[in-house]
Design an enzyme around this catalytic site. Structure first.
Site, PDB file in Angstrom:
ATOM      1  N   LYS A 120       0.827  -1.209   0.000  1.00 14.69           N
ATOM      2  CA  LYS A 120       0.000   0.000   0.000  1.00 14.69           C
ATOM      3  C   LYS A 120       0.859   1.255   0.000  1.00 14.69           C
ATOM      4  O   LYS A 120       0.608   2.190  -0.784  1.00 14.69           O
ATOM      5  CB  LYS A 120      -0.929   0.009   1.220  1.00 14.69           C
ATOM      6  CG  LYS A 120      -1.919   1.175   1.217  1.00 14.69           C
ATOM      7  CD  LYS A 120      -2.740   1.221   2.482  1.00 14.69           C
ATOM      8  CE  LYS A 120      -1.940   1.799   3.628  1.00 14.69           C
ATOM      9  NZ  LYS A 120      -2.761   2.062   4.833  1.00 14.69           N
ATOM     10  N   ASP A 138      -6.644   0.956   1.107  1.00 14.14           N
ATOM     11  CA  ASP A 138      -6.701   1.054   2.565  1.00 14.14           C
ATOM     12  C   ASP A 138      -8.063   0.542   3.040  1.00 14.14           C
ATOM     13  O   ASP A 138      -8.855   0.005   2.255  1.00 14.14           O
ATOM     14  CB  ASP A 138      -6.431   2.484   3.043  1.00 14.14           C
ATOM     15  CG  ASP A 138      -7.572   3.438   2.724  1.00 14.14           C
ATOM     16  OD1 ASP A 138      -8.504   3.071   1.965  1.00 14.14           O
ATOM     17  OD2 ASP A 138      -7.544   4.569   3.232  1.00 14.14           O
TER      18      ASP A 138
END
Length: 212
Positions: A120, A138
């Site tokens: 991420k 997320d």
């Protein structure tokens, strides 16, 4: 969600916010990388409160490394997991200086080799700094992709892969910012604000929230 509906979904998000930006505050690619590392399991607001003072005193890899773990921990002690993050940030600064002239590298493999950097975080840096059309999944984006029917998936990677396949090319560059911001402020976890959502007619969520 059908292809025409996905196109309309992103067209509306683009029209409402043509040039979305991360809410993390930074003045250089290095500072963005550090802010994203610190943002894991923390709010952007808490990270910004810490980094305003931190980056004023230590704006680059060399000066931040010189702080050491203990002094860095003092700056970020209000952020969750701050001791682990302090250790990772110092190690990342050391590695950046040794291997990349103190700057974030522009490849996923090199980014993910840095301490505290996962997929991420790498996606955020690749997208914001290097302009790659990546999707940083997320908790907000994961929830929204599943709830709306945009790109259901059991894992963040499954959602990321589906989105990269399904999002029309012209929207990919800004897609993850649009989705994260929409999930953060409209399609909220406990009670999505369906009554003020511009996408409600396209959304597959059955239990839409009524106006308060």
């Amino acid at each position: 969600m059908k292809a025409a509906e996905r196109f309309e979904f992103f067209r509306r998000l683009r029209d409402a916010n043509p040039a979305p930006q991360t809410e993390l505050e930074y003045a250089s690619p290095f500072q963005l990388l550090i802010a994203v590392i610190l943002s894991a399991q923390a709010t952007d607001r808490s990270v910004n409160l810490a980094t305003r003072r931190l980056f004023a005193d230590a704006p680059d890899a060399a000066s931040l490394l010189a702080l050491g773990e203990e002094k860095l921990a003092d700056y970020i002690c209000r952020i969750g997991l701050y001791r682990t993050k302090a250790k990772n940030v110092i190690a990342t600064c050391r590695q950046l200086l040794a291997q990349h002239n103190g700057e974030p590298p522009n490849s996923r493999e090199a980014l993910e080799a840095l301490p505290g950097v996962g997929r991420k975080t790498a996606n955020v840096v690749l997208n914001v700094v290097f302009g790659e059309p990546t999707i940083a999944v997320d908790t907000h984006l994961f929830r929204l992709a599943n709830r709306t029917g945009l790109a259901p998936g059991k894992t963040p990677l499954a959602v990321e892969t589906a989105l990269l396949r399904l999002i029309p090319k012209e929207f990919r560059q800004h897609a993850h910012h649009w989705l994260i911001l929409h999930g953060r402020y409209t399609c909220k976890a406990r009670r999505p604000e369906c009554w003020q959502c511009s996408l409600t007619d396209l959304c597959r969520y059955r239990e839409k929230s009524p106006s308060p």
